[in-house]
Scaffold this motif. Structure first.
Motif, PDB file in Angstrom:
ATOM      1  N   SER A 174       0.828  -1.206   0.000  1.00  0.00           N
ATOM      2  CA  SER A 174       0.000   0.000   0.000  1.00  0.00           C
ATOM      3  C   SER A 174       0.859   1.251   0.000  1.00  0.00           C
ATOM      4  O   SER A 174       0.563   2.226  -0.711  1.00  0.00           O
ATOM      5  N   LEU A 175       1.938   1.256   0.757  1.00  0.00           N
ATOM      6  CA  LEU A 175       2.825   2.417   0.820  1.00  0.00           C
ATOM      7  C   LEU A 175       3.523   2.656  -0.516  1.00  0.00           C
ATOM      8  O   LEU A 175       3.734   3.796  -0.928  1.00  0.00           O
ATOM      9  N   VAL A 176       3.870   1.573  -1.205  1.00  0.00           N
ATOM     10  CA  VAL A 176       4.418   1.713  -2.554  1.00  0.00           C
ATOM     11  C   VAL A 176       3.361   2.296  -3.478  1.00  0.00           C
ATOM     12  O   VAL A 176       3.646   3.170  -4.314  1.00  0.00           O
ATOM     13  N   GLY A 177       2.126   1.832  -3.334  1.00  0.00           N
ATOM     14  CA  GLY A 177       1.044   2.373  -4.144  1.00  0.00           C
ATOM     15  C   GLY A 177       0.879   3.868  -3.942  1.00  0.00           C
ATOM     16  O   GLY A 177       0.630   4.619  -4.900  1.00  0.00           O
ATOM     17  N   ASP A 178       1.040   4.331  -2.706  1.00  0.00           N
ATOM     18  CA  ASP A 178       0.936   5.762  -2.423  1.00  0.00           C
ATOM     19  C   ASP A 178       1.982   6.569  -3.171  1.00  0.00           C
ATOM     20  O   ASP A 178       1.727   7.705  -3.602  1.00  0.00           O
ATOM     21  N   LEU A 179       3.168   5.986  -3.342  1.00  0.00           N
ATOM     22  CA  LEU A 179       4.257   6.713  -4.008  1.00  0.00           C
ATOM     23  C   LEU A 179       3.951   6.988  -5.473  1.00  0.00           C
ATOM     24  O   LEU A 179       4.507   7.919  -6.058  1.00  0.00           O
ATOM     25  N   ASN A 180       3.081   6.198  -6.078  1.00  0.00           N
ATOM     26  CA  ASN A 180       2.690   6.474  -7.459  1.00  0.00           C
ATOM     27  C   ASN A 180       2.067   7.855  -7.600  1.00  0.00           C
ATOM     28  O   ASN A 180       2.157   8.481  -8.658  1.00  0.00           O
ATOM     29  N   ASN A 181       1.424   8.320  -6.538  1.00  0.00           N
ATOM     30  CA  ASN A 181       0.692   9.584  -6.596  1.00  0.00           C
ATOM     31  C   ASN A 181       1.295  10.668  -5.714  1.00  0.00           C
ATOM     32  O   ASN A 181       0.642  11.681  -5.442  1.00  0.00           O
ATOM     33  N   ASP A 182       2.513  10.457  -5.259  1.00  0.00           N
ATOM     34  CA  ASP A 182       3.165  11.463  -4.422  1.00  0.00           C
ATOM     35  C   ASP A 182       3.893  12.467  -5.314  1.00  0.00           C
ATOM     36  O   ASP A 182       5.090  12.352  -5.566  1.00  0.00           O
ATOM     37  N   PHE A 183       3.168  13.451  -5.777  1.00  0.00           N
ATOM     38  CA  PHE A 183       3.743  14.392  -6.735  1.00  0.00           C
ATOM     39  C   PHE A 183       4.622  15.441  -6.060  1.00  0.00           C
ATOM     40  O   PHE A 183       5.145  16.328  -6.728  1.00  0.00           O
ATOM     41  N   SER A 184       4.778  15.339  -4.737  1.00  0.00           N
ATOM     42  CA  SER A 184       5.735  16.224  -4.063  1.00  0.00           C
ATOM     43  C   SER A 184       7.163  15.787  -4.326  1.00  0.00           C
ATOM     44  O   SER A 184       8.109  16.543  -4.106  1.00  0.00           O
ATOM     45  N   ILE A 185       7.336  14.535  -4.810  1.00  0.00           N
ATOM     46  CA  ILE A 185       8.662  14.033  -5.155  1.00  0.00           C
ATOM     47  C   ILE A 185       8.980  14.492  -6.570  1.00  0.00           C
ATOM     48  O   ILE A 185       8.306  14.105  -7.523  1.00  0.00           O
ATOM     49  N   SER A 186      10.008  15.311  -6.703  1.00  0.00           N
ATOM     50  CA  SER A 186      10.364  15.859  -8.012  1.00  0.00           C
ATOM     51  C   SER A 186      11.390  14.980  -8.695  1.00  0.00           C
ATOM     52  O   SER A 186      11.975  14.075  -8.083  1.00  0.00           O
TER      53      SER A 186
END
Length: 370
Positions: A174-186
């Protein structure tokens, strides 16, 4: 002849031919825990440590890769192709029924080498074999099952069950899934970016370069979690195996029916106890009920008495400490139990404490008969 030998010995050594590190390929787009871990695992090996990662679905680009993971529709270890999405794929880990994902495939073929590399153990040793199977059981299999849509319980067993709370948001997948949409990561700056894809990141750093950076964050999350597990199993869990076995073999010295286990030092004992019980098949009345151990290795440390759970993941004890003792502390507990030096008993009865080993032993002796 002497002149010829001298000439040979003084001639310059041939120049070493420079070779490029093997290129690893996986798909771009939405990423999952399995390929994120698979890529990290490969890069733990010296062969792949300097490798560049190509994230694409273009077959012509993937064909140039040394190793391809989770894409391509092919599983062929001889050609370093590790995809599991084809309809005919049915490979599992030895003695398991869960179909492998890309993480399981990479672990199946490279896991022992990775464990040996990280621990310094002989790749052919029994210790590596034990750790290889332990890490699959405790870490990799859940990732394989999640990616392949396999439930923890058969549907027939869960039809009438409902969760008391939602725990799906705290899994690694689930945490990996969240990273797909973490657009704060440039996007990673080009000077430090070791990844590539089928989009020219130099002229178009977004959105593909940012996606690649998020994938690297996911890969690091999965990989460092794996390494923490490996380190714990190697440095703590594996050495405890012999400690628990010795204590298990001596359990009848503490109680005629072998219901009390004593350790001289704290140790992760549950897995090993269940394993040894499974192999020795004690009667229900002779199973271990309480485990005694010091709180620390410091001389004069207080002692704990812990009730053995009914199962590895259960919060229910085989025999909780007596109801009359629960929630009491110090003098009140000592008076109620008739044992000097008592410190506490938890309100649920799963654990208690005493100021000395003999006090903890006496608590256990009384508890088994109540």
């Amino acid at each position: 002849m002497l002149r010829a030998l001298f000439k040979m010995s003084t001639s310059p050594a041939p120049k070493r031919v420079k070779t490029s590190p093997p290129l690893i390929g996986t798909h771009n787009g939405h990423f999952h825990a399995d390929e994120a871990l698979a890529i990290y695992l490969l890069r733990l090996l010296p062969t792949y440590n300097p490798s560049t990662l190509l994230r694409t679905r273009d077959p012509s680009l993937l064909s140039n890769c040394h190793t391809v993971v989770d894409v391509g529709g092919e599983y062929d270890a001889g050609r370093n192709r590790y995809d599991h999405h084809q309809r005919t794929f049915d490979t599992t880990f030895p003695n398991k029924s869960t179909k492998l994902s890309s993480a399981g495939l990479v672990y199946l073929h490279f896991g022992k080498a990775i464990i040996a590399q990280r621990t310094g153990l002989n790749p052919e040793s029994e210790e590596v074999e034990i750790l290889w199977r332990k890490l699959y059981n405790e870490f990799i299999e859940a990732i394989d099952a999640n990616d392949n849509g396999i439930s923890v319980y058969p549907t027939s067993e869960t039809a009438s069950l409902s969760k008391r709370f939602n725990d799906s948001g705290i899994t690694l997948s689930s945490l990996v899934g969240d990273l797909n949409n973490d657009f704060s990561i440039s996007a990673t700056p080009k000077s430090t970016d070791h990844e590539t894809n089928d989009t020219n990141s130099a002229s178009n750093p977004d959105p593909q370069a940012a996606e690649d950076t998020r994938f690297l964050a996911a890969s690091t999350l999965m990989g460092t979690s794996f390494l923490r597990k490996l380190n714990g199993y190697h440095t703590s869990w594996l050495p405890a195996r012999s400690t628990v076995l010795t204590a298990y073999q001596k359990r009848h010295e503490n109680d005629p029916r072998g219901r009390i286990l004593v350790f001289r030092d704290p140790a992760p004992w549950k897995d090993h106890l269940y394993t040894f019980e499974s192999s020795s098949s004690p009667s229900k009345s002779s199973k271990v009920l309480y485990v005694l151990y010091p709180e620390s290795s410091t001389p004069g440390a207080k002692w704990r008495i812990q009730a053995v759970p009914t199962g590895k993941d259960s919060f229910e004890s085989r025999k909780p400490l007596p109801e009359a003792w629960r929630g009491l502390r110090d003098e009140e507990l000592s008076a109620k139990s008739g044992v000097e030096g008592c410190v506490f008993v938890h309100a649920s009865g799963f654990i208690g404490g005493n100021g000395s080993e003999e006090g903890a032993r006496e608590m256990a002796r009384r508890a088994v008969e109540m």
